[in-house]
Design a protein around this motif. Structure first.
Motif, mmCIF file in Angstrom:
data_model
loop_
_atom_site.group_PDB
_atom_site.id
_atom_site.type_symbol
_atom_site.label_atom_id
_atom_site.label_comp_id
_atom_site.label_asym_id
_atom_site.label_seq_id
_atom_site.Cartn_x
_atom_site.Cartn_y
_atom_site.Cartn_z
ATOM 1 N N LEU A 212 0.834 -1.202 0.000
ATOM 2 C CA LEU A 212 0.000 0.000 0.000
ATOM 3 C C LEU A 212 0.869 1.253 0.000
ATOM 4 O O LEU A 212 0.541 2.245 -0.674
ATOM 5 N N ASN A 213 1.966 1.224 0.738
ATOM 6 C CA ASN A 213 2.872 2.371 0.755
ATOM 7 C C ASN A 213 3.434 2.654 -0.633
ATOM 8 O O ASN A 213 3.685 3.811 -0.993
ATOM 9 N N HIS A 214 3.646 1.597 -1.398
ATOM 10 C CA HIS A 214 4.230 1.759 -2.735
ATOM 11 C C HIS A 214 3.185 2.165 -3.773
ATOM 12 O O HIS A 214 3.429 3.057 -4.585
ATOM 13 N N TYR A 215 2.031 1.518 -3.746
ATOM 14 C CA TYR A 215 1.053 1.701 -4.818
ATOM 15 C C TYR A 215 0.006 2.769 -4.539
ATOM 16 O O TYR A 215 -0.528 3.375 -5.467
ATOM 17 N N VAL A 216 -0.326 2.997 -3.278
ATOM 18 C CA VAL A 216 -1.375 3.961 -2.942
ATOM 19 C C VAL A 216 -0.731 5.278 -2.513
ATOM 20 O O VAL A 216 -0.080 5.352 -1.472
ATOM 21 N N LYS A 217 -0.910 6.293 -3.335
ATOM 22 C CA LYS A 217 -0.295 7.594 -3.046
ATOM 23 C C LYS A 217 -1.148 8.462 -2.132
ATOM 24 O O LYS A 217 -0.645 9.396 -1.499
ATOM 25 N N TRP A 218 -2.444 8.122 -2.047
ATOM 26 C CA TRP A 218 -3.331 8.892 -1.167
ATOM 27 C C TRP A 218 -2.986 8.591 0.279
ATOM 28 O O TRP A 218 -2.769 7.453 0.669
ATOM 29 N N LEU A 219 -2.927 9.625 1.089
ATOM 30 C CA LEU A 219 -2.655 9.468 2.512
ATOM 31 C C LEU A 219 -3.847 9.953 3.322
ATOM 32 O O LEU A 219 -4.414 11.013 3.042
ATOM 33 N N VAL B 212 1.120 6.459 11.202
ATOM 34 C CA VAL B 212 -0.123 5.903 11.755
ATOM 35 C C VAL B 212 -1.252 5.937 10.729
ATOM 36 O O VAL B 212 -2.081 5.018 10.672
ATOM 37 N N ASN B 213 -1.286 6.994 9.889
ATOM 38 C CA ASN B 213 -2.334 7.066 8.868
ATOM 39 C C ASN B 213 -2.209 5.903 7.877
ATOM 40 O O ASN B 213 -3.205 5.344 7.422
ATOM 41 N N ARG B 214 -0.966 5.519 7.550
ATOM 42 C CA ARG B 214 -0.757 4.388 6.646
ATOM 43 C C ARG B 214 -1.068 3.060 7.340
ATOM 44 O O ARG B 214 -1.505 2.114 6.713
ATOM 45 N N TYR B 215 -0.832 3.022 8.639
ATOM 46 C CA TYR B 215 -1.168 1.817 9.412
ATOM 47 C C TYR B 215 -2.667 1.546 9.377
ATOM 48 O O TYR B 215 -3.106 0.407 9.170
ATOM 49 N N TYR B 216 -3.479 2.583 9.600
ATOM 50 C CA TYR B 216 -4.925 2.378 9.621
ATOM 51 C C TYR B 216 -5.434 1.892 8.259
ATOM 52 O O TYR B 216 -6.330 1.046 8.188
ATOM 53 N N LEU B 217 -4.858 2.409 7.190
ATOM 54 C CA LEU B 217 -5.251 1.957 5.851
ATOM 55 C C LEU B 217 -4.888 0.485 5.679
ATOM 56 O O LEU B 217 -5.684 -0.304 5.160
ATOM 57 N N ALA B 218 -3.692 0.100 6.135
ATOM 58 C CA ALA B 218 -3.263 -1.298 6.039
ATOM 59 C C ALA B 218 -4.169 -2.198 6.863
ATOM 60 O O ALA B 218 -4.502 -3.321 6.449
ATOM 61 N N TYR B 219 -4.573 -1.720 8.037
ATOM 62 C CA TYR B 219 -5.453 -2.513 8.895
ATOM 63 C C TYR B 219 -6.789 -2.773 8.203
ATOM 64 O O TYR B 219 -7.302 -3.905 8.220
ATOM 65 N N ILE B 220 -7.349 -1.745 7.577
ATOM 66 C CA ILE B 220 -8.632 -1.892 6.877
ATOM 67 C C ILE B 220 -8.514 -2.932 5.763
ATOM 68 O O ILE B 220 -9.377 -3.802 5.613
#
Length: 226
Positions: free
Chosen positions: A95-102, A155-163
């Motif tokens: 997600l960090n690599h492919y998703v640019k939206w934060l 933390v914002n990227r963590y929540y996206l990964a969790y979802i």
């Protein structure tokens, strides 16, 4: 049937390992940052697991495990704390690599505050349920430390990964709890389930993933700062 839990572990980690060598993400290059945190987190959760197994908070269906045990835990349960975190950190890296939206930090703060509030309420009203109390107590501590003490910028990227990780979570935990391979003592939890999955499992995953990603980011930043 005896290999069911072992097979679930192998399938959980198979695609993340194979896709680690994708030329774009190159996840394999970050493996060295994963192992220390997985070891620390794994030992912590295994200690928790041993105590809960002894206390009868949960147990394991002998029909679906090979029968090799360490400190009362099936080998497959020990492997769970390697395969699941590895797969979740792989999702986080992709997600960090492919998703640019934060996710906006304001929204991150709102989510963290809601998790903290929920954890406090669970501790107040269900402190006598061991699984509920320990899960939300740990989650409360982790979120406060990472969001408000360390003020981590991931933390914002963590929540996206969790979802996103909830999708494989429902598949894996759905099998574990519907077969069932893992049996829960409802006297030690809320007794509320999403399908066959205990309500607390969602927040157990949240704590497990938060701790693993926290250490992953820590060891990665420490190495890069040298």
């Amino acid at each position: 049937m005896r290999y069911t839990y072992l097979l679930i572990n192998l399938l959980t980690v198979f695609f993340p390992v194979v896709l680690s060598f994708d030329k774009r993400v190159q996840f394999y290059k970050t493996w060295k940052f994963i192992w220390p945190g997985m070891a620390i987190t794994g030992l912590f959760f295994l200690f928790w697991d041993v105590l809960f197994t002894i206390r009868g908070v949960w147990s394991f269906n002998s029909a679906y495990i090979i029968g090799v045990k360490f400190f009362g835990l099936p080998l497959e349960e020990i492997l769970f704390f390697l395969t699941v975190p590895f797969a979740c950190i792989f999702i986080y890296a992709c997600l960090n690599h492919y998703v640019k939206w934060l996710m906006p930090f304001r929204l991150t703060g709102i989510i963290s505050s809601m998790v903290i509030l929920l954890s406090i309420l669970m501790l107040i009203f269900y402190h006598d349920r061991l699984y509920t109390a320990v899960t939300f107590g740990l989650l409360l501590l982790l979120v406060v430390l990472i969001q408000y003490v360390f003020k981590a910028d991931w933390v914002n990227r963590y929540y996206l990964a969790y979802i996103v990780a909830l999708l494989p979570f429902y598949i894996v935990n759905g099998i574990l709890t519907s077969v069932p391979i893992v049996l829960y003592n409802n006297a030690e939890n809320l007794g509320k389930r999403v399908g066959t999955i205990p309500f607390e499992d969602h927040f157990y995953l949240m704590a497990l993933l938060l701790m693993n990603i926290g250490f992953f980011e820590y060891f990665k930043q420490r190495r890069l700062s040298r």
